[in-house]
Design a protein around this motif. Sequence first.
Motif, short mmCIF file in Angstrom:
data_model
loop_
_atom_site.label_atom_id
_atom_site.label_comp_id
_atom_site.label_asym_id
_atom_site.label_seq_id
_atom_site.Cartn_x
_atom_site.Cartn_y
_atom_site.Cartn_z
N THR A 1 0.83 -1.20 0.00
CA THR A 1 0.00 0.00 0.00
C THR A 1 0.87 1.24 0.00
N LYS A 2 0.37 2.29 -0.61
CA LYS A 2 1.07 3.56 -0.63
C LYS A 2 0.73 4.34 0.65
N PRO A 3 1.64 5.19 1.13
CA PRO A 3 1.32 5.97 2.32
C PRO A 3 0.19 6.95 2.04
N LYS A 4 -0.70 7.14 3.02
CA LYS A 4 -1.79 8.09 2.86
C LYS A 4 -1.25 9.51 2.79
N LEU A 5 -0.16 9.74 3.51
CA LEU A 5 0.42 11.07 3.57
C LEU A 5 1.84 10.98 3.02
N ARG A 6 2.10 11.60 1.89
CA ARG A 6 3.40 11.49 1.25
C ARG A 6 4.29 12.66 1.68
N ILE A 7 5.41 12.34 2.33
CA ILE A 7 6.35 13.36 2.79
C ILE A 7 7.42 13.59 1.73
N ALA A 8 7.68 14.86 1.45
CA ALA A 8 8.65 15.21 0.41
C ALA A 8 9.99 15.65 0.98
N HIS A 9 9.97 16.35 2.12
CA HIS A 9 11.20 16.88 2.69
C HIS A 9 11.15 16.82 4.22
N ALA A 10 12.31 16.64 4.83
CA ALA A 10 12.41 16.57 6.29
C ALA A 10 13.50 17.51 6.78
N TYR A 11 13.32 18.03 8.00
CA TYR A 11 14.27 18.97 8.59
C TYR A 11 14.42 18.65 10.07
N THR A 12 15.63 18.76 10.59
CA THR A 12 15.89 18.48 12.00
C THR A 12 16.74 19.59 12.61
N GLY A 13 16.63 19.76 13.93
CA GLY A 13 17.42 20.78 14.60
C GLY A 13 17.28 20.67 16.11
N GLY A 14 17.79 21.68 16.80
CA GLY A 14 17.69 21.72 18.25
C GLY A 14 19.04 21.57 18.93
N PHE A 15 19.07 21.99 20.19
CA PHE A 15 20.25 21.79 21.00
C PHE A 15 20.31 20.35 21.49
N ALA A 16 21.42 19.98 22.11
CA ALA A 16 21.56 18.63 22.65
C ALA A 16 20.55 18.38 23.76
N THR A 17 20.08 19.44 24.40
CA THR A 17 19.10 19.31 25.48
C THR A 17 17.67 19.47 25.01
N SER A 18 17.46 19.60 23.70
CA SER A 18 16.10 19.79 23.18
C SER A 18 15.92 18.97 21.91
N GLY A 19 15.62 19.60 20.81
CA GLY A 19 15.45 18.91 19.54
C GLY A 19 14.03 19.03 19.02
N HIS A 20 13.88 19.46 17.76
CA HIS A 20 12.57 19.45 17.11
C HIS A 20 12.73 19.10 15.64
N SER A 21 11.62 18.73 15.00
CA SER A 21 11.66 18.21 13.64
C SER A 21 10.51 18.80 12.83
N ALA A 22 10.70 18.89 11.52
CA ALA A 22 9.67 19.41 10.63
C ALA A 22 9.60 18.55 9.38
N LEU A 23 8.40 18.43 8.83
CA LEU A 23 8.16 17.68 7.60
C LEU A 23 7.34 18.54 6.64
N LEU A 24 7.64 18.40 5.36
CA LEU A 24 6.88 19.08 4.32
C LEU A 24 6.30 18.01 3.41
N ASP A 25 4.96 17.96 3.30
CA ASP A 25 4.36 16.89 2.50
C ASP A 25 4.26 17.28 1.03
N ALA A 26 3.81 16.35 0.21
CA ALA A 26 3.78 16.55 -1.23
C ALA A 26 2.80 17.62 -1.66
N ASN A 27 1.91 18.03 -0.78
CA ASN A 27 0.95 19.08 -1.09
C ASN A 27 1.34 20.44 -0.51
N GLY A 28 2.53 20.50 0.10
CA GLY A 28 3.03 21.77 0.61
C GLY A 28 2.66 22.10 2.03
N HIS A 29 2.14 21.13 2.79
CA HIS A 29 1.74 21.39 4.17
C HIS A 29 2.91 21.09 5.12
#
Length: 281
Positions: free
Chosen positions: A108-136
């Motif tokens: 099966t294909k994924p219902k939500l297609r991710i196009a790009h991923a981003y990571t960041g944060g300090f060693a004591t934190s950390g957060h992540s971002a995703l951009l899907d194929a529709n620009g969300h």
Amino acid sequence: SSAVNRNKSKFSKQLSSSSSSSSSPIKFIEIPKAQEAGHIIAITPDGAAYSFCSPKSKSCNNDLGQLGRKGDIHAKLPVVFNSYDHNDNNDDGKTNPKSKNDPNDNTTKPKLRIAHAYTGGFATSGHSALLDANGHLYLSGCDRWQQLGLGSSHGGSSGYTWENGRLWQEEFRRNGFVVDLLKRLDGGLGDGFGAGGSGSGGIGHCGDMSRRYIRDVALGGDHTVVLSSNRKDVITFGKGGEGQLGLTSKPWVSAPMRSKVLSSKSPNIAAVCAFKNCSMT
């Protein structure tokens, strides 16, 4: 640059060959790693996103939800998307990217297609971002300085707190506020995408909708930087006490706002970069 490409290729092969206990290894085409926080969000060719800690990282953990899912931090597991959606029209639900729980089921294909991923944060934190194929845009992880930008338009400079006083999110949530702001700044944003056009300064690849609103994203220590597809407007939010948001008032914490310092009057910004308490275009 050739050395960087060789290292990236080598790392990609290592990830594919050292997959979980399945008989068929998972192949990744995009594997951004947070330099200090140490977590990785990897994307498969069919748009599924997996997260895990780098085996060489001593600081990587999932205490603040930077992996966007629960479970073994060193296992390559699919991220989870929360059913909350600012525009109330999200169809991903509270499920894994694939319609079945088995991440190795390729029927099966994924219902939500991710196009790009981003990571960041300090060693004591950390957060992540995703951009899907529709620009969300979707974000997860540490939100102690509101670097996820979720609900910020209501909280303003006074901030906001998640349920039970948590300062993080353990699942990826769509951030509709940022896209809404970008569209208010540029009424023509997104026009021409999917038909081979360049829209408002976007890449213009035929059928590519992932960057119809957002061209690039960068995650700093405790802040987030977003570049509009018009290559002029830069949105920043999160911690700004050191001036990393590029806002003239230098707020300690900011809701998503256009950065006058980082933005441009001409469509000449190719990308954005953020590291620790710094931002640049």
